[in-house]
Design a protein around this motif. Structure first.
Motif, PDB file in Angstrom:
ATOM      1  N   THR A 216       0.871  -1.179   0.000  1.00  0.00           N
ATOM      2  CA  THR A 216       0.000   0.000   0.000  1.00  0.00           C
ATOM      3  C   THR A 216       0.905   1.226   0.000  1.00  0.00           C
ATOM      4  O   THR A 216       1.622   1.486   0.975  1.00  0.00           O
ATOM      5  CB  THR A 216      -0.919   0.019   1.240  1.00  0.00           C
ATOM      6  N   ALA A 217       0.878   1.971  -1.111  1.00  0.00           N
ATOM      7  CA  ALA A 217       1.758   3.131  -1.270  1.00  0.00           C
ATOM      8  C   ALA A 217       0.931   4.395  -1.481  1.00  0.00           C
ATOM      9  O   ALA A 217      -0.156   4.356  -2.088  1.00  0.00           O
ATOM     10  CB  ALA A 217       2.700   2.914  -2.453  1.00  0.00           C
ATOM     11  N   VAL A 218       1.453   5.507  -0.971  1.00  0.00           N
ATOM     12  CA  VAL A 218       0.775   6.796  -1.102  1.00  0.00           C
ATOM     13  C   VAL A 218       1.602   7.692  -2.008  1.00  0.00           C
ATOM     14  O   VAL A 218       2.821   7.855  -1.810  1.00  0.00           O
ATOM     15  CB  VAL A 218       0.581   7.465   0.279  1.00  0.00           C
ATOM     16  N   TYR A 219       0.925   8.289  -3.012  1.00  0.00           N
ATOM     17  CA  TYR A 219       1.609   9.119  -4.011  1.00  0.00           C
ATOM     18  C   TYR A 219       1.025  10.517  -4.033  1.00  0.00           C
ATOM     19  O   TYR A 219      -0.170  10.734  -3.783  1.00  0.00           O
ATOM     20  CB  TYR A 219       1.472   8.497  -5.404  1.00  0.00           C
ATOM     21  N   ARG A 220       1.911  11.467  -4.372  1.00  0.00           N
ATOM     22  CA  ARG A 220       1.504  12.844  -4.606  1.00  0.00           C
ATOM     23  C   ARG A 220       2.074  13.275  -5.956  1.00  0.00           C
ATOM     24  O   ARG A 220       3.163  12.821  -6.353  1.00  0.00           O
ATOM     25  CB  ARG A 220       2.025  13.769  -3.501  1.00  0.00           C
ATOM     26  N   VAL A 221       1.351  14.145  -6.646  1.00  0.00           N
ATOM     27  CA  VAL A 221       1.798  14.625  -7.951  1.00  0.00           C
ATOM     28  C   VAL A 221       2.787  15.764  -7.793  1.00  0.00           C
ATOM     29  O   VAL A 221       2.515  16.761  -7.114  1.00  0.00           O
ATOM     30  CB  VAL A 221       0.597  15.081  -8.811  1.00  0.00           C
ATOM     31  N   THR A 222       3.953  15.591  -8.400  1.00  0.00           N
ATOM     32  CA  THR A 222       4.924  16.678  -8.564  1.00  0.00           C
ATOM     33  C   THR A 222       5.298  16.650 -10.045  1.00  0.00           C
ATOM     34  O   THR A 222       6.216  15.944 -10.443  1.00  0.00           O
ATOM     35  CB  THR A 222       6.169  16.476  -7.684  1.00  0.00           C
ATOM     36  N   GLU A 223       4.523  17.361 -10.839  1.00  0.00           N
ATOM     37  CA  GLU A 223       4.633  17.238 -12.297  1.00  0.00           C
ATOM     38  C   GLU A 223       6.075  17.397 -12.774  1.00  0.00           C
ATOM     39  O   GLU A 223       6.789  18.280 -12.307  1.00  0.00           O
ATOM     40  CB  GLU A 223       3.725  18.276 -12.968  1.00  0.00           C
TER      41      GLU A 223
END
Length: 238
Positions: A216-223
């Motif tokens: 279970t991994a959590v991601y955030r967008v950093t374009e």
């Protein structure tokens, strides 16, 4: 003086008397009519023309109603409806601004009914998909899983974030999850703008032919990338 002369004289006197009486009555009527007209001055005629409402000044207290502002209607950027997972089946996947891991470089990639093929590479949209804000504007974006097959035994799974551009999905960020790591689920937490992704994988020393972990991994967008913030693993048995 004979009788005839007397009658003639009386007639003349009678005519003179009648003339004097008539003159007196006429003078009285004239005086009365002049006095009446003088005491009753004529009223000014009412104008039939209505005031022109457009020429009346309101001194700022009341003004014409403002016409609706079309820029406030739904459909503009940031006010569009949420993207749908079905839209991604025919969405652009790679362009000059966003490079897709494991895909051919310098090639515009767009799905046709959830599939793209070119240069010996096949990219397929997977059913796992999440809808929510990932880019910081009010319009809900989309995150979905893809599978890239390069012609060998490798099947590389990845994630793509599509920005909601006035209702059109535009690729904004991506990350590769590795070889033979199928995605189980994607959930987006809009307030935090984070995607929680569950997928199957293995330990670093284990062969790629097996999956032994449920990550279970959590991601955030950093374009133009999706950055992993943290993950946790649990044992998995097929």
């Amino acid at each position: 003086m004979n009788r005839t002369e007397r009658w003639a004289r009386r007639g003349t006197q009678l005519i003179a008397t009648l003339a004097l009486v008539s003159a007196a009555v006429g003078c009285k009527d004239t005086a009365s009519g002049g006095e009446s007209s003088a005491s009753k001055s004529p009223k000014p005629a009412a104008s039939s023309k209505k005031p022109d409402s457009g020429s009346v000044k309101d001194d700022g207290k009341e003004s014409a109603k403002e016409s609706p502002d079309s820029s406030k209607k739904p459909g503009g950027k940031g006010s569009a409806g949420a993207l749908t997972c079905d839209q991604l089946r025919n969405a652009e996947l790679q362009n000059s601004s966003m490079r897709l891991p494991d895909a051919p470089e310098g090639t515009v990639v767009a799905f046709t009914d959830g599939r793209w093929e070119g240069d010996g590479v096949v990219i397929e949209l997977q059913p796992q998909c999440g809808i929510g804000d990932m880019t910081g504007d009010p319009a809900a974006d989309a995150v979905a899983a893809i599978k890239v097959t390069t012609g060998g035994t490798g099947k590389f799974y990845g994630l793509v974030t599509w920005r909601n551009d006035a209702g059109t999905p535009v690729p904004a960020a991506a990350v590769s999850l590795g070889d033979r790591t199928p995605v189980v689920s994607i959930d987006i937490s809009a307030p935090e703008r984070q995607a929680t992704v569950v997928y199957l994988t293995r330990g670093d020393s284990e062969p790629t032919a097996v999956v032994t972990l449920r990550r279970t991994a959590v991601y955030r967008v950093t374009e133009p990338a999706m950055v992993e913030l943290h993950h946790s693993d649990a044992p998995y048995t097929p």
